[in-house]
Structure formats: C-alpha cells, structure tokens
Design a protein around this motif. Structure first.
Motif, PDB file in Angstrom:
ATOM      1  N   THR A   1       5.220  -0.882   0.518  1.00 27.94           N
ATOM      2  CA  THR A   1       5.416   0.228   1.237  1.00 27.94           C
ATOM      3  C   THR A   1       4.706  -0.595   2.983  1.00 27.94           C
ATOM      4  O   THR A   1       4.784  -2.101   2.533  1.00 27.94           O
ATOM      5  CB  THR A   1       4.297   1.461   1.402  1.00 27.94           C
ATOM      6  OG1 THR A   1       2.543   0.496   1.608  1.00 27.94           O
ATOM      7  CG2 THR A   1       3.937   1.967   0.075  1.00 27.94           C
ATOM      8  N   GLN A   2       5.399   0.465   4.016  1.00 27.50           N
ATOM      9  CA  GLN A   2       4.894  -0.672   5.385  1.00 27.50           C
ATOM     10  C   GLN A   2       4.067  -0.805   5.873  1.00 27.50           C
ATOM     11  O   GLN A   2       3.819  -1.502   6.265  1.00 27.50           O
ATOM     12  CB  GLN A   2       6.574   0.452   6.412  1.00 27.50           C
ATOM     13  CG  GLN A   2       7.329  -0.458   7.433  1.00 27.50           C
ATOM     14  CD  GLN A   2       7.549   0.671   8.470  1.00 27.50           C
ATOM     15  OE1 GLN A   2       7.938   1.683   8.266  1.00 27.50           O
ATOM     16  NE2 GLN A   2       7.577   0.065   9.378  1.00 27.50           N
ATOM     17  N   ARG A   3       3.202  -0.133   5.011  1.00 31.31           N
ATOM     18  CA  ARG A   3       1.596  -0.039   5.691  1.00 31.31           C
ATOM     19  C   ARG A   3       1.358  -1.160   4.756  1.00 31.31           C
ATOM     20  O   ARG A   3       0.396  -1.841   5.236  1.00 31.31           O
ATOM     21  CB  ARG A   3       1.298   1.032   5.120  1.00 31.31           C
ATOM     22  CG  ARG A   3      -0.675   1.373   5.301  1.00 31.31           C
ATOM     23  CD  ARG A   3      -1.719   2.591   5.259  1.00 31.31           C
ATOM     24  NE  ARG A   3      -2.261   2.103   5.526  1.00 31.31           N
ATOM     25  CZ  ARG A   3      -3.281   1.553   5.560  1.00 31.31           C
ATOM     26  NH1 ARG A   3      -3.082   1.051   3.702  1.00 31.31           N
ATOM     27  NH2 ARG A   3      -4.888   1.812   5.330  1.00 31.31           N
ATOM     28  N   ALA A   4       1.469  -1.307   3.773  1.00 34.47           N
ATOM     29  CA  ALA A   4       0.853  -2.728   2.976  1.00 34.47           C
ATOM     30  C   ALA A   4       1.443  -3.627   3.681  1.00 34.47           C
ATOM     31  O   ALA A   4       0.453  -4.587   3.055  1.00 34.47           O
ATOM     32  CB  ALA A   4       1.192  -2.409   1.257  1.00 34.47           C
ATOM     33  N   GLN A   5       2.417  -3.606   3.741  1.00 36.22           N
ATOM     34  CA  GLN A   5       3.253  -4.885   4.324  1.00 36.22           C
ATOM     35  C   GLN A   5       3.129  -6.094   5.606  1.00 36.22           C
ATOM     36  O   GLN A   5       2.601  -6.745   5.805  1.00 36.22           O
ATOM     37  CB  GLN A   5       4.683  -5.350   4.320  1.00 36.22           C
ATOM     38  CG  GLN A   5       5.576  -4.744   2.915  1.00 36.22           C
ATOM     39  CD  GLN A   5       7.223  -4.934   3.123  1.00 36.22           C
ATOM     40  OE1 GLN A   5       7.794  -5.131   4.206  1.00 36.22           O
ATOM     41  NE2 GLN A   5       7.121  -4.242   1.196  1.00 36.22           N
ATOM     42  N   LYS A   6       2.893  -4.470   6.081  1.00 37.58           N
ATOM     43  CA  LYS A   6       1.855  -4.675   7.846  1.00 37.58           C
ATOM     44  C   LYS A   6       0.238  -5.302   7.534  1.00 37.58           C
ATOM     45  O   LYS A   6       0.028  -5.954   7.927  1.00 37.58           O
ATOM     46  CB  LYS A   6       1.900  -3.160   8.368  1.00 37.58           C
ATOM     47  CG  LYS A   6       3.359  -2.461   9.513  1.00 37.58           C
ATOM     48  CD  LYS A   6       2.689  -1.556  10.123  1.00 37.58           C
ATOM     49  CE  LYS A   6       4.236  -1.590  10.101  1.00 37.58           C
ATOM     50  NZ  LYS A   6       4.702   0.286  11.594  1.00 37.58           N
ATOM     51  N   LEU A   7      -0.789  -4.727   6.521  1.00 35.01           N
ATOM     52  CA  LEU A   7      -1.960  -4.919   5.766  1.00 35.01           C
ATOM     53  C   LEU A   7      -1.356  -7.010   5.322  1.00 35.01           C
ATOM     54  O   LEU A   7      -2.337  -7.733   6.124  1.00 35.01           O
ATOM     55  CB  LEU A   7      -2.635  -3.995   4.961  1.00 35.01           C
ATOM     56  CG  LEU A   7      -3.098  -2.863   6.165  1.00 35.01           C
ATOM     57  CD1 LEU A   7      -3.423  -2.269   4.712  1.00 35.01           C
ATOM     58  CD2 LEU A   7      -4.265  -3.525   7.214  1.00 35.01           C
ATOM     59  N   LEU A   8      -0.899  -6.860   5.105  1.00 40.23           N
ATOM     60  CA  LEU A   8      -0.485  -8.175   4.163  1.00 40.23           C
ATOM     61  C   LEU A   8      -0.516  -8.977   5.529  1.00 40.23           C
ATOM     62  O   LEU A   8      -0.371 -10.672   5.311  1.00 40.23           O
ATOM     63  CB  LEU A   8       0.750  -8.363   3.576  1.00 40.23           C
ATOM     64  CG  LEU A   8       1.325  -9.812   2.542  1.00 40.23           C
ATOM     65  CD1 LEU A   8      -0.844 -10.228   1.869  1.00 40.23           C
ATOM     66  CD2 LEU A   8       2.537  -9.855   1.912  1.00 40.23           C
ATOM     67  N   TYR A   9       0.578  -8.915   6.596  1.00 44.52           N
ATOM     68  CA  TYR A   9       0.616  -9.383   7.874  1.00 44.52           C
ATOM     69  C   TYR A   9       0.012 -10.494   8.108  1.00 44.52           C
ATOM     70  O   TYR A   9      -0.278 -10.722   8.841  1.00 44.52           O
ATOM     71  CB  TYR A   9       2.020  -8.997   8.418  1.00 44.52           C
ATOM     72  CG  TYR A   9       2.508 -10.282   9.349  1.00 44.52           C
ATOM     73  CD1 TYR A   9       3.388 -10.985   9.689  1.00 44.52           C
ATOM     74  CD2 TYR A   9       1.555  -9.577  11.132  1.00 44.52           C
ATOM     75  CE1 TYR A   9       3.618 -11.944  10.995  1.00 44.52           C
ATOM     76  CE2 TYR A   9       1.720 -10.484  11.908  1.00 44.52           C
ATOM     77  CZ  TYR A   9       2.717 -11.792  12.152  1.00 44.52           C
ATOM     78  OH  TYR A   9       3.100 -12.179  13.160  1.00 44.52           O
ATOM     79  N   VAL A  10      -0.743  -8.729   8.950  1.00 44.00           N
ATOM     80  CA  VAL A  10      -1.928  -9.129   9.328  1.00 44.00           C
ATOM     81  C   VAL A  10      -2.610 -10.349   8.851  1.00 44.00           C
ATOM     82  O   VAL A  10      -3.592 -11.030   9.292  1.00 44.00           O
ATOM     83  CB  VAL A  10      -2.790  -7.911   9.691  1.00 44.00           C
ATOM     84  CG1 VAL A  10      -4.316  -8.157  10.302  1.00 44.00           C
ATOM     85  CG2 VAL A  10      -2.257  -7.374  10.824  1.00 44.00           C
TER      86      VAL A  10
END
Length: 79
Positions: free
Chosen positions: A35-44
């Motif tokens: 998901t886009q949310r999971a990828q944003k958290l992964l980036y952080v």
C-alpha cells in the motif's frame, strides 16, 4: 521516544523516529509494502540510517523489498 545517550541503543515506532537520524537502524517486522501508506512508512524508516541499515522482513516480503530498493524486478538478489 526516550532520551538518546551517546553509544546507547534506542527503539520505538517508525513514527517516533520521524525527523531523527541514527548511524545504524534495524527495521524489524516488515510484513507488507503493497500500500502507499506502507511504502511511506518504509521510506521514513529506511531514511533514518546514516551509515548502516538492516531490514528484517518476512520471506514473502523480501523479494518485494529488493525490487523496490533496487528497481531490478525479479532479478534482485536478497541476502
């Protein structure tokens, strides 16, 4: 997040480390990145490391992580 002391280890959620850096980061319990949310958290999470990054992920997620990090599709190597 607790106060940081020189040479001490800290742990917390990805959100609690947002805006901070550390020489080494160990990211655990990566279960999905679809998901886009999971990828944003992964980036952080992965962008907190200044020197070393270790990611511990479930078997099914390892290939997806390798593809995302390297952009090499199914030819990416997972160690």
């Amino acid at each position: 997040m607790p106060q940081r002391q020189e040479g001490a280890s800290s742990f917390g959620t990805v959100s609690s480390f947002k805006g901070l850096e550390a020489p080494a980061v160990i990211l655990t319990d990566v279960e999905e990145i679809g998901t886009q949310r999971a990828q944003k958290l992964l980036y952080v999470a992965v962008s907190r490391a200044t020197d070393r990054l270790h990611v511990l992920a479930r078997d099914g997620t390892q290939r997806s992580l390798a593809e995302l990090f390297t952009g090499e599709g199914t030819n990416a190597t997972v160690r």
